[in-house]
Design a protein around this motif. Structure first.
Motif, short mmCIF file in Angstrom:
data_model
loop_
_atom_site.label_atom_id
_atom_site.label_comp_id
_atom_site.label_asym_id
_atom_site.label_seq_id
_atom_site.Cartn_x
_atom_site.Cartn_y
_atom_site.Cartn_z
N LEU A 1 -51.08 -14.82 -1.37
CA LEU A 1 -50.37 -15.76 -0.48
C LEU A 1 -49.31 -14.98 0.26
O LEU A 1 -48.50 -14.33 -0.35
CB LEU A 1 -49.72 -16.87 -1.30
CG LEU A 1 -48.99 -17.97 -0.51
CD1 LEU A 1 -50.01 -18.75 0.32
CD2 LEU A 1 -48.26 -18.91 -1.43
N VAL A 2 -49.35 -14.97 1.56
CA VAL A 2 -48.38 -14.23 2.36
C VAL A 2 -47.51 -15.20 3.12
O VAL A 2 -47.99 -16.20 3.64
CB VAL A 2 -49.07 -13.27 3.34
CG1 VAL A 2 -49.93 -14.00 4.35
CG2 VAL A 2 -48.05 -12.40 4.06
N SER A 3 -46.23 -14.90 3.16
CA SER A 3 -45.27 -15.69 3.94
C SER A 3 -44.89 -14.87 5.16
O SER A 3 -44.51 -13.73 5.03
CB SER A 3 -44.02 -15.99 3.12
OG SER A 3 -44.36 -16.75 1.98
N VAL A 4 -45.04 -15.44 6.34
CA VAL A 4 -44.76 -14.74 7.59
C VAL A 4 -43.45 -15.23 8.15
O VAL A 4 -43.25 -16.43 8.30
CB VAL A 4 -45.90 -14.97 8.61
CG1 VAL A 4 -45.60 -14.24 9.89
CG2 VAL A 4 -47.22 -14.49 8.01
N LEU A 5 -42.59 -14.28 8.49
CA LEU A 5 -41.29 -14.61 9.03
C LEU A 5 -41.40 -15.02 10.48
O LEU A 5 -42.03 -14.35 11.27
CB LEU A 5 -40.37 -13.38 8.93
CG LEU A 5 -38.91 -13.58 9.29
CD1 LEU A 5 -38.28 -14.59 8.34
CD2 LEU A 5 -38.18 -12.26 9.22
N VAL B 1 -42.54 -7.09 -3.81
CA VAL B 1 -42.67 -6.03 -2.81
C VAL B 1 -42.76 -6.65 -1.41
O VAL B 1 -43.29 -7.75 -1.23
CB VAL B 1 -43.92 -5.17 -3.11
CG1 VAL B 1 -45.17 -5.99 -3.01
CG2 VAL B 1 -43.99 -3.97 -2.17
N TYR B 2 -42.20 -5.97 -0.41
CA TYR B 2 -42.35 -6.41 0.97
C TYR B 2 -42.43 -5.18 1.87
O TYR B 2 -42.25 -4.03 1.41
CB TYR B 2 -41.20 -7.33 1.40
CG TYR B 2 -39.82 -6.72 1.37
CD1 TYR B 2 -39.29 -6.06 2.47
CD2 TYR B 2 -39.02 -6.82 0.22
CE1 TYR B 2 -38.02 -5.51 2.44
CE2 TYR B 2 -37.75 -6.27 0.19
CZ TYR B 2 -37.25 -5.62 1.29
OH TYR B 2 -35.99 -5.08 1.27
N VAL C 1 -41.94 -7.98 6.68
CA VAL C 1 -43.18 -8.74 6.55
C VAL C 1 -43.27 -9.22 5.11
O VAL C 1 -43.36 -8.41 4.18
CB VAL C 1 -44.41 -7.89 6.93
CG1 VAL C 1 -45.69 -8.70 6.76
CG2 VAL C 1 -44.29 -7.36 8.35
N ILE C 2 -43.23 -10.53 4.92
CA ILE C 2 -43.24 -11.10 3.58
C ILE C 2 -44.67 -11.13 3.07
O ILE C 2 -45.52 -11.82 3.64
CB ILE C 2 -42.63 -12.51 3.57
CG1 ILE C 2 -41.33 -12.54 4.37
CG2 ILE C 2 -42.43 -13.00 2.15
CD1 ILE C 2 -40.30 -11.55 3.89
N VAL C 3 -44.94 -10.40 2.02
CA VAL C 3 -46.31 -10.31 1.48
C VAL C 3 -46.41 -10.81 0.04
O VAL C 3 -47.51 -10.86 -0.51
CB VAL C 3 -46.83 -8.86 1.56
CG1 VAL C 3 -46.91 -8.40 3.00
CG2 VAL C 3 -45.93 -7.92 0.77
#
Length: 609
Positions: A9-13, A411-412, A474-476
């Motif tokens: 699941l990735v969160s995108v800024l 980690v990001y 980049v939120i990963v």
């Protein structure tokens, strides 16, 4: 410690309000691994040297990957050769600008030969390589069996006459050898008890005409032993638009005695010596075919090629393209009309260029490796060369960590392209703020005074805001799930340190790090930091999690801090950032300034007043 299969699941800024959004990616399945004291980030055993077995050539190729961009040839053609069709870095842009003339065209090769403004000449007009000429005056001293002291003038035949000895030829003898030559001739008559000392007193100046396409044609004085460059520099140099660097002749009595190719001097240091006489003429011929070189070349100038030597190999010899050059674009005109070709570098060697052509040396290299950097809590190398297309989880399997100190679940990535986009969006917001403030109408003198004061404050705010450098996060990672996204050239992978503190900063009385307490809420941590300042936005704060994700939380009617999912919870390693409040009484553009403050807080994790 065991690690189960993870759902990615990735969160995108997103740089807008609301400030964050989540985008789900495909599921990444990893085999269950046992984690030892030192291991890869995601369970793979530590491999000595990581991914460092690649060759040095691959490493250099990875470092150049960020500079390799595809050329838009249509843009280059439509601009009539004025655009290179690619973006150059700052150093290349500075070098190209310095090599361009006032008309925007590249300067001719060798133009700086005549721009130094300095001519090396001794005050007495002599130098060690000066050759004796008719009219020079020579002092002769003899002592011993014969005593004589006199000053002798070199006659028109190039001789000096010494009584009882006869004529001695001294024409074209270097000044440093004059004493030995004359002494040897005298010793033939007086072999014993006679000492001789010879010294060149003065050199006879010559008057030489400089003609053709030069800056200041005319008559100039010099020495017979001066080079052709001396007289060209005296005349201001060759005209860069009309004069030839390949055809400079010395004419005496209507006859051409010698022809110089200045390129031979510039490239190989060859400049044949010549003894000038009065009324000699230095004639610069009209400029020959000129070819403009741009792109990946060590010498991006305009080159003059001789009519019989106009192949691509001749141009390559002077412009020296970089080793990474793979293709060549040529635009120009021919009798049948304009041409535009794009050929491999090897084929260009036999290509015949014409006057006015623009040649672009291009590097169409497609790198097979990329370079990424590791920062934060890790062991081993910090720089890795990877195969292009490598994904995050695959790469992290080769990064050695200590699971007790590395917060690998959060980690990001810091990505340059994301930071550039964030900077552009921030600049757009600042430009909108400038337009709204500086163009606001005023209905009275009092209101105009207020608007003027407001404009000054906003200008100061904008100046500080433009200095902010976004991080490009980049939120990963979220909820122990990490997106296996494709890595890009120059990525910085950040593995946070495990910590037991909460950072409280911004508009609080005592910004500090506080020990994490699972029973405490945001209000408690702010209270432990001595509370809000007078300028704080007390109803909304920003929480920055260890994985880089930022969330705004607000105070509800029951005095609970809430985010979009309910009551806000904190974890070790989080940061509480209290933003300043914009005074609605003083500022008209409160909404714009507030949004910019939010953007800066999210993208740079910083606060400006």
């Amino acid at each position: 410690m065991k690690m189960n299969k993870w759902l990615v699941l990735v969160s995108v800024l997103v740089l807008a309000f609301p400030v964050s959004a989540q985008v789900s990616l495909q599921t990444v399945t990893g085999a269950q691994q046992n984690v030892n004291t030192t291991q890869g980030v995601f369970g793979a055993p530590n491999v000595t040297g990581g991914a460092q077995s690649l060759s040095r050539e691959q490493l250099m190729q990875a470092q150049l990957a960020a500079q390799s961009q595809q050329m838009d040839l249509s843009q280059y053609i439509q601009s009539n050769g004025n655009s290179t069709g690619r973006n150059f870095n700052a150093q290349q842009q500075i070098a190209m600008a310095a090599n361009r003339a006032d008309d925007g065209k590249p300067k001719p090769y060798g133009h700086n030969l005549f721009t130094s403004g300095f001519v090396a000449e001794r005050s007495d007009g002599l130098n060690s390589q000066y050759r004796v000429s008719p009219g020079d005056k020579i002092a002769m001293q003899m002592w011993g069996a014969v005593v004589r002291s006199q000053i002798i003038t070199v006659d028109n035949q190039g001789n000096i006459f010494v009584p009882d000895v006869g004529p001695i030829r001294v024409k074209d003898i270097p000044a440093t050898h004059l004493n030995a030559v004359v002494t040897e001739s005298i010793k033939q008559i007086y072999p014993n008890n006679v000492n001789v000392y010879i010294n060149l007193l003065t050199a006879t100046p010559v008057s030489v005409y400089v003609s053709g396409p030069v800056q200041r044609p005319g008559q100039y004085a010099g020495l017979a032993s001066d080079s052709v460059l001396f007289f060209l520099i005296s005349a201001g140099g060759i005209d860069p638009q009309r004069g030839s660097y390949r055809n400079v002749s010395i004419i005496r009595d209507g006859e051409t005695l010698i022809t110089y190719d200045i390129y031979d001097f510039l490239k190989n240091g060859k400049l044949e010596s010549f003894s000038f006489k009065d009324n000699d003429v230095v004639l610069v011929a009209e400029q020959g075919p000129m070819i403009t070189v741009e792109g990946s070349a060590r010498y991006p100038f305009r080159f003059e090629l001789k009519p019989e030597s106009r192949s691509g190999s001749d141009l390559i010899a002077y412009s020296r393209p970089l080793n990474k050059t793979t293709h060549v674009a040529v635009t120009g005109n021919r009798p049948h009309g304009p041409i535009s070709v794009y050929v491999p570098f090897e084929e260009f060697e036999a290509f015949e260029v014409e006057d006015g052509d623009v040649v672009l040396f291009n590097d169409d290299i497609r790198p097979k490796v990329i370079s990424v950097q590791i920062s934060g809590s890790y062991e081993g190398p910090s720089f890795y060369s990877l195969k292009k297309g490598t994904r995050l989880v695959d790469m992290l399997s080769y990064v050695a960590i200590d699971p007790d100190s590395a917060n690998f679940e959060n980690v990001y990535i810091k990505r340059k392209s994301v930071a550039q986009q964030q900077k552009q969006l921030l600049e757009q917001s600042l430009q909108r703020l400038e337009r709204s403030v500086f163009t606001a109408p005023a209905s009275s003198d009092g209101e105009a005074l207020i608007r003027s004061r407001e404009a000054q404050l906003v200008a100061q705010f904008i100046e500080r805001a433009r200095k902010v450098k976004p991080l490009g996060k980049v939120i990963v990672a979220d909820n122990n799930n990490v997106a296996n996204i494709r890595l890009e050239q120059g990525d910085e992978i950040v593995i946070p340190e495990r910590t037991d503190v909460i950072q409280v900063s911004g508009e609080v009385m005592m910004p500090q790090a506080l020990v994490y307490n699972e029973n405490a809420n945001i209000e408690d941590y702010i209270a432990w930091a001595a509370g809000f300042t007078e300028r704080a936005e007390a109803e909304q704060v920003l929480v920055i999690h260890a994985n880089g994700l930022s969330r705004f939380v607000t105070l509800d009617s029951n005095n609970f801090w809430l985010d979009g999912d309910g009551e806000a919870t904190l974890k070790p390693g989080d940061q509480i950032l209290v933003l300043p409040k914009v005074d609605t009484k003083l500022m008209q553009s409160v909404k714009d300034i507030t949004q910019i403050l939010y953007q800066i807080a999210v993208t740079a994790n910083a606060v400006i007043d």
